[in-house]
Motif scaffolding. Structure first.
Motif, PDB file in Angstrom:
ATOM      1  N   MET A  29     -29.582 -19.733  29.290  1.00  0.00           N
ATOM      2  CA  MET A  29     -30.983 -19.502  29.636  1.00  0.00           C
ATOM      3  C   MET A  29     -31.864 -19.830  28.433  1.00  0.00           C
ATOM      4  SD  MET A  29     -30.846 -15.891  31.750  1.00  0.00           S
ATOM      5  CE  MET A  29     -32.576 -16.021  32.140  1.00  0.00           C
ATOM      6  N   ARG A  30     -33.048 -20.294  28.727  1.00  0.00           N
ATOM      7  CA  ARG A  30     -33.991 -20.598  27.660  1.00  0.00           C
ATOM      8  C   ARG A  30     -34.609 -19.306  27.120  1.00  0.00           C
ATOM      9  NH1 ARG A  30     -38.091 -24.764  30.178  1.00  0.00           N
ATOM     10  NH2 ARG A  30     -38.091 -23.118  31.762  1.00  0.00           N
ATOM     11  N   ARG A  31     -35.114 -19.405  25.880  1.00  0.00           N
ATOM     12  CA  ARG A  31     -35.714 -18.228  25.258  1.00  0.00           C
ATOM     13  C   ARG A  31     -36.975 -17.782  26.016  1.00  0.00           C
ATOM     14  NH1 ARG A  31     -35.240 -15.893  20.335  1.00  0.00           N
ATOM     15  NH2 ARG A  31     -33.848 -17.584  19.660  1.00  0.00           N
ATOM     16  N   GLY A  32     -37.719 -18.747  26.518  1.00  0.00           N
ATOM     17  CA  GLY A  32     -38.913 -18.389  27.282  1.00  0.00           C
ATOM     18  C   GLY A  32     -38.581 -17.609  28.535  1.00  0.00           C
ATOM     19  N   ASP A  33     -37.475 -17.983  29.219  1.00  0.00           N
ATOM     20  CA  ASP A  33     -37.081 -17.233  30.407  1.00  0.00           C
ATOM     21  C   ASP A  33     -36.642 -15.817  30.069  1.00  0.00           C
ATOM     22  OD1 ASP A  33     -37.617 -19.514  31.819  1.00  0.00           O
ATOM     23  OD2 ASP A  33     -35.539 -20.236  31.810  1.00  0.00           O
ATOM     24  N   ILE A  34     -35.930 -15.678  28.932  1.00  0.00           N
ATOM     25  CA  ILE A  34     -35.487 -14.338  28.519  1.00  0.00           C
ATOM     26  C   ILE A  34     -36.685 -13.446  28.211  1.00  0.00           C
ATOM     27  CG2 ILE A  34     -34.198 -13.059  26.764  1.00  0.00           C
ATOM     28  CD1 ILE A  34     -32.328 -15.442  26.528  1.00  0.00           C
ATOM     29  N   GLU A  35     -37.669 -13.982  27.495  1.00  0.00           N
ATOM     30  CA  GLU A  35     -38.859 -13.188  27.166  1.00  0.00           C
ATOM     31  C   GLU A  35     -39.658 -12.838  28.415  1.00  0.00           C
ATOM     32  OE1 GLU A  35     -41.018 -15.414  24.317  1.00  0.00           O
ATOM     33  OE2 GLU A  35     -39.608 -15.046  22.676  1.00  0.00           O
ATOM     34  N   ARG A  36     -39.695 -13.790  29.358  1.00  0.00           N
ATOM     35  CA  ARG A  36     -40.409 -13.497  30.597  1.00  0.00           C
ATOM     36  C   ARG A  36     -39.738 -12.379  31.379  1.00  0.00           C
ATOM     37  NH1 ARG A  36     -39.454 -15.316  35.487  1.00  0.00           N
ATOM     38  NH2 ARG A  36     -38.006 -16.892  34.693  1.00  0.00           N
ATOM     39  N   LEU A  37     -38.404 -12.390  31.435  1.00  0.00           N
ATOM     40  CA  LEU A  37     -37.682 -11.325  32.122  1.00  0.00           C
ATOM     41  C   LEU A  37     -37.897  -9.974  31.445  1.00  0.00           C
ATOM     42  CD1 LEU A  37     -34.313 -13.122  32.985  1.00  0.00           C
ATOM     43  CD2 LEU A  37     -36.150 -12.490  34.558  1.00  0.00           C
ATOM     44  N   LYS A  38     -37.902  -9.964  30.110  1.00  0.00           N
ATOM     45  CA  LYS A  38     -38.144  -8.704  29.388  1.00  0.00           C
ATOM     46  C   LYS A  38     -39.539  -8.172  29.668  1.00  0.00           C
ATOM     47  CE  LYS A  38     -34.944  -9.325  25.510  1.00  0.00           C
ATOM     48  NZ  LYS A  38     -34.837  -9.445  24.027  1.00  0.00           N
ATOM     49  N   GLN A  39     -40.512  -9.064  29.684  1.00  0.00           N
ATOM     50  CA  GLN A  39     -41.886  -8.640  29.950  1.00  0.00           C
ATOM     51  C   GLN A  39     -42.017  -8.073  31.360  1.00  0.00           C
ATOM     52  OE1 GLN A  39     -44.734 -11.732  29.350  1.00  0.00           O
ATOM     53  NE2 GLN A  39     -46.515 -10.395  29.644  1.00  0.00           N
ATOM     54  N   GLU A  40     -41.355  -8.714  32.330  1.00  0.00           N
ATOM     55  CA  GLU A  40     -41.414  -8.201  33.702  1.00  0.00           C
ATOM     56  C   GLU A  40     -40.757  -6.826  33.803  1.00  0.00           C
ATOM     57  OE1 GLU A  40     -39.607 -11.150  36.102  1.00  0.00           O
ATOM     58  OE2 GLU A  40     -41.303 -12.566  36.005  1.00  0.00           O
ATOM     59  N   GLN A  41     -39.639  -6.622  33.077  1.00  0.00           N
ATOM     60  CA  GLN A  41     -38.981  -5.322  33.099  1.00  0.00           C
ATOM     61  C   GLN A  41     -39.860  -4.245  32.474  1.00  0.00           C
ATOM     62  OE1 GLN A  41     -35.207  -5.877  31.199  1.00  0.00           O
ATOM     63  NE2 GLN A  41     -34.336  -7.109  32.879  1.00  0.00           N
ATOM     64  N   GLU A  42     -40.529  -4.565  31.347  1.00  0.00           N
ATOM     65  CA  GLU A  42     -41.413  -3.583  30.717  1.00  0.00           C
ATOM     66  C   GLU A  42     -42.591  -3.230  31.616  1.00  0.00           C
ATOM     67  OE1 GLU A  42     -42.544  -5.240  27.011  1.00  0.00           O
ATOM     68  OE2 GLU A  42     -40.581  -4.969  26.063  1.00  0.00           O
TER      69      GLU A  42
END
Length: 338
Positions: A29-42
């Motif tokens: 997975m790309r870093r942007g996708d990981i950060e987007r998933l973290k932001q959605e979880q928060e």
């Protein structure tokens, strides 16, 4: 060999044409996708916390039904934890000051801080003036209304209050260590007396001075300071002021009574911003402590940064100092505040 290549090509084409394969998670997975998933979880966690906090806020705002829509709008936009990060001791102190339970059943420390923030927002919303007016503008209107009432009644008589203890004496700083409980009434009556003299000085001005813009602003400042000092007087009557703040205020009153305003200003600075060193950089390296590490203590804190109520009455305390210096100037010019 050609048959094998044809079979692989057919499988690859079938995978590409399959719409369900596009949503299948890939190995990397790309870093942007990981950060987007973290932001959605928060965001989902914050929304769940706000949803669980909505019944508590509705119970707290039940006496005033007209404020329920504004409270609901505030809880819909949750506050990040980093913007309201205070210690558990400070949270307990503020909840007890508001006569609220320090912990509800099954409530975590984070939920307790959010509940405290919601209560403070409700109080701030309740103290806001209608039409977006601030406290100073409201005080200015109160001054104009009081002048109009005095003009209609045409009464210039003044009532003299009862004599307070220590009216002509000077506060003894030795009581800080020997008997701190005696300091509460002495500080209370000293500040009350100075505030009353300030109000009388505003009333004794000529009418042409009162009608000017500067005269109205000065009277509004006095009314605003009297309003801001009410929580301090309530704390002094209940004898619940912290010991470090009590000692600093005793020093301020003592030096103010002796007309040593420079020393009183020093005590005010220690009360407001503190004198503890601010550590810059690394304070602990390995197993050895940094030099003078013990001086970075937690008791010399900046009380003006604790909450808005403390900031207001500490600022009003400085206004009392300024008035006292104007009415009772010191014999030594070096004792004047800058």
């Amino acid at each position: 060999m050609d048959a094998l290549k044809a079979e692989v090509a057919a499988k690859r084409k079938a995978i590409q044409d399959d719409p369900s394969a596009a949503s299948r998670p890939t190995k990397y997975m790309r870093r942007g996708d990981i950060e987007r998933l973290k932001q959605e979880q928060e965001e989902a966690a914050l929304q769940a916390t706000a949803a669980s906090l909505t019944p508590i806020v509705s119970k707290a705002s039940s006496p005033s039904t007209s404020k329920a829509p504004s409270v609901a709008r505030e809880t819909e936009s949750p506050i990040p934890e980093s913007s309201f990060n205070i210690s558990n001791e400070e949270t307990i102190r503020r909840l007890r000051a508001k006569s609220q339970p320090i912990r509800l059943f099954g409530e975590s420390d984070k939920d307790r801080r959010l509940r405290l923030r919601a209560l403070e927002l409700i109080e701030e919303k309740g103290t806001e003036r209608q039409g977006g007016q601030n406290d100073f503008k409201k005080a200015l209107e109160d001054v104009e209304n009081n002048e109009r009432e005095l003009k209609n009644k045409n009464t210039k008589g003044k009532k003299r209050g009862d004599a307070d203890p220590g009216a002509n004496g000077v506060l003894d700083l030795a009581l800080i260590k020997t008997d701190p409980d005696k300091l509460y009434p002495l500080i209370y009556y000293a500040l009350k007396r100075t505030l009353k003299e300030w109000g009388e000085a505003m009333d004794e001005r000529p009418d042409n001075v009162k009608r000017t813009t500067q005269g109205k602003l000065a009277a509004a400042t006095q009314v605003q300071s009297a309003e801001y000092l009410k929580p301090l007087f309530k704390t002094l009557r209940s004898r619940s002021l912290p010991q470090d703040m009590l000692a600093r205020m005793a020093e301020i009153v003592h030096h103010m009574q002796k007309r040593q305003y420079q020393r009183a200003n020093d005590s005010y600075l220690r009360l407001s911003i503190g004198n503890a060193p601010w550590p810059i950089g690394v304070t602990m390296v390995g197993i050895h402590e940094r030099s003078a590490r013990e001086k970075i203590s937690a008791d010399q804190v900046a009380h003006v940064l604790n909450d808005e109520v403390s900031r207001k009455y500490i600022q009003s305390l400085k206004r009392l100092l300024t008035f006292s210096q104007t009415k009772y100037p010191p014999e030594d010019i070096s004792q004047l505040m800058g």
